[in-house]
Design a protein around this motif. Structure first.
Motif, PDB file in Angstrom:
ATOM      1  N   GLU A 473     -10.688 -46.887  29.687  1.00 38.10           N
ATOM      2  CA  GLU A 473     -11.507 -45.733  29.329  1.00 38.10           C
ATOM      3  C   GLU A 473     -12.533 -45.415  30.413  1.00 38.10           C
ATOM      4  O   GLU A 473     -12.948 -44.269  30.569  1.00 38.10           O
ATOM      5  CB  GLU A 473     -12.217 -45.973  27.993  1.00 38.10           C
ATOM      6  CG  GLU A 473     -11.244 -46.116  26.823  1.00 38.10           C
ATOM      7  CD  GLU A 473     -11.951 -46.363  25.499  1.00 38.10           C
ATOM      8  OE1 GLU A 473     -13.184 -46.552  25.523  1.00 38.10           O
ATOM      9  OE2 GLU A 473     -11.274 -46.360  24.460  1.00 38.10           O
ATOM     10  N   HIS A 474     -12.961 -46.432  31.157  1.00 35.38           N
ATOM     11  CA  HIS A 474     -13.945 -46.204  32.208  1.00 35.38           C
ATOM     12  C   HIS A 474     -13.220 -45.848  33.505  1.00 35.38           C
ATOM     13  O   HIS A 474     -13.078 -46.646  34.419  1.00 35.38           O
ATOM     14  CB  HIS A 474     -14.835 -47.437  32.391  1.00 35.38           C
ATOM     15  CG  HIS A 474     -15.721 -47.679  31.213  1.00 35.38           C
ATOM     16  ND1 HIS A 474     -16.652 -46.762  30.784  1.00 35.38           N
ATOM     17  CD2 HIS A 474     -15.809 -48.722  30.353  1.00 35.38           C
ATOM     18  CE1 HIS A 474     -17.278 -47.231  29.725  1.00 35.38           C
ATOM     19  NE2 HIS A 474     -16.782 -48.412  29.438  1.00 35.38           N
ATOM     20  N   CYS A 475     -12.729 -44.621  33.546  1.00 35.22           N
ATOM     21  CA  CYS A 475     -11.918 -44.159  34.662  1.00 35.22           C
ATOM     22  C   CYS A 475     -12.195 -42.672  34.870  1.00 35.22           C
ATOM     23  O   CYS A 475     -12.945 -42.049  34.124  1.00 35.22           O
ATOM     24  CB  CYS A 475     -10.438 -44.378  34.363  1.00 35.22           C
ATOM     25  SG  CYS A 475      -9.907 -43.503  32.870  1.00 35.22           S
ATOM     26  N   LEU A 476     -11.568 -42.102  35.900  1.00 34.70           N
ATOM     27  CA  LEU A 476     -11.672 -40.666  36.121  1.00 34.70           C
ATOM     28  C   LEU A 476     -11.055 -39.913  34.946  1.00 34.70           C
ATOM     29  O   LEU A 476      -9.992 -40.284  34.446  1.00 34.70           O
ATOM     30  CB  LEU A 476     -10.944 -40.265  37.400  1.00 34.70           C
ATOM     31  CG  LEU A 476     -11.570 -40.665  38.735  1.00 34.70           C
ATOM     32  CD1 LEU A 476     -10.643 -40.270  39.870  1.00 34.70           C
ATOM     33  CD2 LEU A 476     -12.930 -40.033  38.921  1.00 34.70           C
ATOM     34  N   GLU A 477     -11.734 -38.863  34.523  1.00 35.20           N
ATOM     35  CA  GLU A 477     -11.107 -37.941  33.585  1.00 35.20           C
ATOM     36  C   GLU A 477     -10.308 -36.954  34.436  1.00 35.20           C
ATOM     37  O   GLU A 477     -10.881 -36.237  35.244  1.00 35.20           O
ATOM     38  CB  GLU A 477     -12.164 -37.203  32.775  1.00 35.20           C
ATOM     39  CG  GLU A 477     -13.012 -38.122  31.921  1.00 35.20           C
ATOM     40  CD  GLU A 477     -14.174 -37.371  31.294  1.00 35.20           C
ATOM     41  OE1 GLU A 477     -13.953 -36.662  30.302  1.00 35.20           O
ATOM     42  OE2 GLU A 477     -15.291 -37.512  31.800  1.00 35.20           O
ATOM     43  N   ILE A 478      -8.990 -36.947  34.270  1.00 39.24           N
ATOM     44  CA  ILE A 478      -8.170 -36.073  35.096  1.00 39.24           C
ATOM     45  C   ILE A 478      -8.244 -34.674  34.495  1.00 39.24           C
ATOM     46  O   ILE A 478      -7.315 -34.182  33.853  1.00 39.24           O
ATOM     47  CB  ILE A 478      -6.704 -36.564  35.155  1.00 39.24           C
ATOM     48  CG1 ILE A 478      -6.643 -38.076  35.342  1.00 39.24           C
ATOM     49  CG2 ILE A 478      -5.934 -35.851  36.251  1.00 39.24           C
ATOM     50  CD1 ILE A 478      -7.221 -38.577  36.633  1.00 39.24           C
ATOM     51  N   SER A 479      -9.391 -34.027  34.686  1.00 37.87           N
ATOM     52  CA  SER A 479      -9.627 -32.734  34.053  1.00 37.87           C
ATOM     53  C   SER A 479     -10.332 -31.805  35.037  1.00 37.87           C
ATOM     54  O   SER A 479     -10.962 -32.246  35.998  1.00 37.87           O
ATOM     55  CB  SER A 479     -10.480 -32.903  32.796  1.00 37.87           C
ATOM     56  OG  SER A 479     -11.788 -33.330  33.143  1.00 37.87           O
ATOM     57  N   LEU A 480     -10.205 -30.511  34.779  1.00 38.63           N
ATOM     58  CA  LEU A 480     -10.836 -29.530  35.659  1.00 38.63           C
ATOM     59  C   LEU A 480     -12.354 -29.624  35.598  1.00 38.63           C
ATOM     60  O   LEU A 480     -13.044 -29.487  36.613  1.00 38.63           O
ATOM     61  CB  LEU A 480     -10.371 -28.123  35.277  1.00 38.63           C
ATOM     62  CG  LEU A 480      -8.878 -27.846  35.519  1.00 38.63           C
ATOM     63  CD1 LEU A 480      -8.482 -26.491  34.977  1.00 38.63           C
ATOM     64  CD2 LEU A 480      -8.559 -27.935  37.008  1.00 38.63           C
ATOM     65  N   ILE A 481     -12.885 -29.916  34.429  1.00 34.82           N
ATOM     66  CA  ILE A 481     -14.338 -29.989  34.302  1.00 34.82           C
ATOM     67  C   ILE A 481     -14.922 -31.179  35.058  1.00 34.82           C
ATOM     68  O   ILE A 481     -16.068 -31.160  35.506  1.00 34.82           O
ATOM     69  CB  ILE A 481     -14.753 -30.034  32.809  1.00 34.82           C
ATOM     70  CG1 ILE A 481     -16.251 -29.779  32.674  1.00 34.82           C
ATOM     71  CG2 ILE A 481     -14.385 -31.368  32.177  1.00 34.82           C
ATOM     72  CD1 ILE A 481     -16.730 -29.603  31.255  1.00 34.82           C
ATOM     73  N   SER A 482     -14.108 -32.237  35.249  1.00 29.75           N
ATOM     74  CA  SER A 482     -14.602 -33.412  35.970  1.00 29.75           C
ATOM     75  C   SER A 482     -14.343 -33.326  37.472  1.00 29.75           C
ATOM     76  O   SER A 482     -14.707 -34.241  38.209  1.00 29.75           O
ATOM     77  CB  SER A 482     -13.954 -34.687  35.414  1.00 29.75           C
ATOM     78  OG  SER A 482     -12.567 -34.690  35.664  1.00 29.75           O
ATOM     79  N   GLY A 483     -13.703 -32.235  37.939  1.00 28.33           N
ATOM     80  CA  GLY A 483     -13.577 -32.052  39.389  1.00 28.33           C
ATOM     81  C   GLY A 483     -12.177 -32.075  39.940  1.00 28.33           C
ATOM     82  O   GLY A 483     -11.990 -32.144  41.160  1.00 28.33           O
ATOM     83  N   LEU A 484     -11.151 -32.004  39.090  1.00 28.21           N
ATOM     84  CA  LEU A 484      -9.772 -32.065  39.571  1.00 28.21           C
ATOM     85  C   LEU A 484      -9.469 -31.008  40.629  1.00 28.21           C
ATOM     86  O   LEU A 484      -8.690 -31.241  41.556  1.00 28.21           O
ATOM     87  CB  LEU A 484      -8.813 -31.893  38.384  1.00 28.21           C
ATOM     88  CG  LEU A 484      -7.307 -31.903  38.699  1.00 28.21           C
ATOM     89  CD1 LEU A 484      -6.888 -33.245  39.279  1.00 28.21           C
ATOM     90  CD2 LEU A 484      -6.503 -31.578  37.442  1.00 28.21           C
ATOM     91  N   GLU A 485     -10.120 -29.840  40.506  1.00 24.01           N
ATOM     92  CA  GLU A 485      -9.833 -28.752  41.438  1.00 24.01           C
ATOM     93  C   GLU A 485     -10.165 -29.117  42.887  1.00 24.01           C
ATOM     94  O   GLU A 485      -9.668 -28.474  43.819  1.00 24.01           O
ATOM     95  CB  GLU A 485     -10.577 -27.479  41.034  1.00 24.01           C
ATOM     96  CG  GLU A 485     -12.091 -27.518  41.230  1.00 24.01           C
ATOM     97  CD  GLU A 485     -12.831 -28.109  40.040  1.00 24.01           C
ATOM     98  OE1 GLU A 485     -12.166 -28.693  39.165  1.00 24.01           O
ATOM     99  OE2 GLU A 485     -14.073 -27.996  39.990  1.00 24.01           O
ATOM    100  N   ALA A 486     -10.965 -30.152  43.095  1.00 21.27           N
ATOM    101  CA  ALA A 486     -11.275 -30.584  44.464  1.00 21.27           C
ATOM    102  C   ALA A 486     -10.033 -31.083  45.191  1.00 21.27           C
ATOM    103  O   ALA A 486      -9.989 -31.129  46.426  1.00 21.27           O
ATOM    104  CB  ALA A 486     -12.342 -31.679  44.448  1.00 21.27           C
ATOM    105  N   LEU A 487      -8.993 -31.477  44.427  1.00 23.61           N
ATOM    106  CA  LEU A 487      -7.769 -32.020  45.038  1.00 23.61           C
ATOM    107  C   LEU A 487      -6.753 -30.941  45.365  1.00 23.61           C
ATOM    108  O   LEU A 487      -5.579 -31.222  45.574  1.00 23.61           O
ATOM    109  CB  LEU A 487      -7.137 -33.049  44.090  1.00 23.61           C
ATOM    110  CG  LEU A 487      -8.008 -34.248  43.701  1.00 23.61           C
ATOM    111  CD1 LEU A 487      -7.208 -35.233  42.868  1.00 23.61           C
ATOM    112  CD2 LEU A 487      -8.590 -34.924  44.930  1.00 23.61           C
ATOM    113  N   GLU A 488      -7.193 -29.698  45.441  1.00 23.94           N
ATOM    114  CA  GLU A 488      -6.277 -28.589  45.709  1.00 23.94           C
ATOM    115  C   GLU A 488      -5.548 -28.741  47.045  1.00 23.94           C
ATOM    116  O   GLU A 488      -4.419 -28.289  47.210  1.00 23.94           O
ATOM    117  CB  GLU A 488      -7.060 -27.267  45.700  1.00 23.94           C
ATOM    118  CG  GLU A 488      -6.209 -26.040  45.941  1.00 23.94           C
ATOM    119  CD  GLU A 488      -7.029 -24.761  45.917  1.00 23.94           C
ATOM    120  OE1 GLU A 488      -6.542 -23.744  46.433  1.00 23.94           O
ATOM    121  OE2 GLU A 488      -8.161 -24.789  45.383  1.00 23.94           O
ATOM    122  N   LYS A 489      -6.176 -29.404  48.019  1.00 25.92           N
ATOM    123  CA  LYS A 489      -5.582 -29.531  49.347  1.00 25.92           C
ATOM    124  C   LYS A 489      -4.457 -30.562  49.413  1.00 25.92           C
ATOM    125  O   LYS A 489      -3.790 -30.689  50.436  1.00 25.92           O
ATOM    126  CB  LYS A 489      -6.654 -29.896  50.376  1.00 25.92           C
ATOM    127  CG  LYS A 489      -7.690 -28.805  50.596  1.00 25.92           C
ATOM    128  CD  LYS A 489      -8.708 -29.225  51.645  1.00 25.92           C
ATOM    129  CE  LYS A 489      -9.738 -28.135  51.870  1.00 25.92           C
ATOM    130  NZ  LYS A 489     -10.755 -28.537  52.892  1.00 25.92           N
TER     131      LYS A 489
END
Length: 555
Positions: A473-489
């Motif tokens: 549970e103590h991990c990255l939330e693979i969600s847009l609100i948590s910053g997933l869009e930063a991995l667009e590249k």
């Protein structure tokens, strides 16, 4: 004005210049850079363009997908193949098409195949998209004979890769008789023992430059000398690279000592050089050839996972050329091992420290800050991650370190982020929730610097009773609100593994992945190993059927 018009006009007695009027040498350079779609479009321009471009369009025949196989079995493509088979130089031939492309047996000999000018051939196993596994079963005697005939009908063959099991006698005949100009041989999928390996190596043609093979550990099939060896061993002056995994070193001298004496120009002894470190006779030959050990893994210490920190560091000091350092399971690897590993920071490409439980988060960050050419960073056991022994990185440590590498292709490491506590959809501590999101976004931006990533594995199970399934549970939330869009590249990303973590991938995230990760082919952990799958995600997958659909557990 009049003078300008005269200069702009092409003389009437000349044809206007065109791409196809260029010399053939220049056309070769140009066409070799075109994609298959571009070449196919040029073919449609005129008969001359078809004549010029067809050799490039048909140069490589790669039949490696069910759709391609189906297309090539159609009548129009079969007719086109017959017209253009002479142009094919490289062939990838799956088992489904053996009946079409392998020579057919007549009364006394095999009929001519479609091809006579092949330079490269690959015989892959049969891929199962459901399991992601490849069946490398036996070819069978009939297919072996047909393949042998195909080899004989293509005297220009220099590169052969066989991913099926081939009988020993057939394989020996192929390499010693059917392929007189062979330069590159990869038979790592074949299973044979020590004596067979010795015979095969000794009977390779003198033209051979590269060999890749594996000697099965418990298949020392012919040590009683069932197979004869020529009394005058062939020389192999062209051999530059020998990639041979002996698995067990019990018969290393039987296989290697006489063969290495016939290879005066050998430059590279593959990833398995390190397992020979304790054999002075073989190491002496490799030293004379100027070949240093490049791959360090647990076999160097005879799989002694209880080796001390000092012993591991001592082995790392035996070579200055390590590029591949794999320390899986060495739970006592500590500061001495870390220091010895960092001594190779200029060269190391792969670091695998699965099960090295003594390495801390800051130790792992130090590796990232020192290894300039690192391409694979692995701390997780791929199939069964162990929450007690697999090391991990804290998100707070990760964002502080300046990575030395920009060329990372595989990230397989748990990132620990202390997540907010929720009551339904409401955060219990809003300030804590904001801090968590800020940290996650910083971690995402750090990962986004590695634009060449093809594999991103973040799974880690919580420490606890090993007979139960535990979710991280103590991990990255693979969600847009948590910053997933930063991995667009990360346009090259092919595999995402979020197994056993509470990832929060929902419909918005799936749509974003579909748009921004065009090469994604595997997504592990969506449902079967997720504690709380997001509502609507499964319906979206079945509706839009992404390219990675066959890889997920519920398909």
């Amino acid at each position: 004005m009049t003078e300008t018009k005269k200069l702009d006009r092409w003389p009437a007695h000349h044809d206007p210049p065109s791409l196809l009027s260029l010399p053939s040498e220049i056309l070769h350079i140009i066409f070799s850079t075109f994609s298959l779609v571009e070449l196919a479009n040029i073919v449609l321009v005129s008969k001359r363009s078809q004549t010029l471009v067809s050799p490039y369009l048909w140069h490589t025949l790669k039949l490696d997908s069910p759709a391609t196989v189906k297309r090539f079995l159609s009548d129009p493509v079969q007719r086109a193949l017959i017209r253009n088979a002479a142009f094919v130089r490289s062939l990838v031939l799956p088992p489904e098409l053996y009946h079409v492309f392998l020579p057919h047996k007549g009364y006394h000999q095999y009929h001519p195949s479609h091809f006579a000018n092949l330079q490269s051939i690959n015989l892959p196993g049969k891929y199962n998209p459901r399991t992601g596994q490849t069946d490398r079963g036996s070819l069978g005697q009939d297919a072996e004979d047909a393949v042998s005939s195909l080899f004989r009908q293509n005297p220009s063959l220099t590169k052969v890769h066989i991913e099926r099991n081939v009988g020993v006698e057939s394989l020996l005949r192929m390499v010693s008789e059917d392929l007189p100009n062979l330069e590159d041989l990869d038979i790592e999928a074949c299973q044979f023992g020590a004596w067979t390996a010795k015979v095969l190596l000794q009977n390779l043609p003198e033209s051979i430059k590269h060999v890749a093979m594996i000697v099965a550990e418990n298949e020392d099939d012919d040590v009683d000398n069932k197979m004869d060896i020529s009394p005058t061993p062939k020389k192999h002056p062209a051999l530059e690279s020998l990639d041979i995994d002996l698995n067990s070193t019990e018969h290393e001298e039987l296989i290697l000592l006489p063969f290495l004496e016939t290879c005066p120009n050998l430059k590279d002894y593959s990833n398995y050089t390190a397992q020979l470190v304790y054999n002075p006779r073989i190491k002496s030959i490799l030293d004379k050839l100027g070949i240093e050990m490049r791959s360090m893994y647990n076999a160097v210490l005879d799989h002694n996972l209880d080796a001390t920190d000092k012993e591991i560091a001592a082995v790392l000091s035996l070579s200055s050329q390590w590029t591949d350092i794999r320390l899986q399971g060495f739970r006592r690897a500590g500061p001495l091992t870390l220091a010895a590993l960092l001594d190779h920071g200029e060269n190391v490409v792969i670091v695998d420290v699965e099960g090295c439980s003594s390495l801390t988060s800051k130790d792992l960050c130090t590796i990232l800050s020192k290894c300039k050419h690192l391409q694979e960073f692995i701390t997780l056991e791929e199939n069964e991650p162990d929450p007690i022994t697999d090391p991990y990185i804290l998100g707070t440590d990760l964002i502080e370190v300046k990575w030395a590498t920009k060329s990372l292709k595989e990230w397989s490491c748990s990132i620990i982020v202390t997540r907010s506590r929720y009551d339904g959809d409401e955060a219990i501590d809003v300030e804590e929730a904001v801090k968590c999101l800020v940290l996650q976004r910083q971690v995402y931006r750090k990962l986004a610097e590695q634009t060449g990533l093809t594999t991103l594995r973040l799974n880690r199970i919580e420490a606890g009773l090993m007979d139960e399934i535990h979710y991280q549970e103590h991990c990255l939330e693979i969600s847009l609100i948590s910053g997933l869009e930063a991995l667009e590249k990360l346009k090259d990303l092919q595999e995402l593994d979020v197994s056993l973590i509470d990832h929060r991938i929902g419909v918005p995230e799936l749509g974003w992945m579909q748009k921004h990760w065009p090469n994604l082919r595997r997504l592990n952990g969506m449902f079967g190993t997720c504690l709380n799958p997001m509502p609507g995600a499964q319906d979206w997958i079945l509706l839009f059927r992404p390219a990675w659909l066959s890889s997920y557990e519920g398909y």
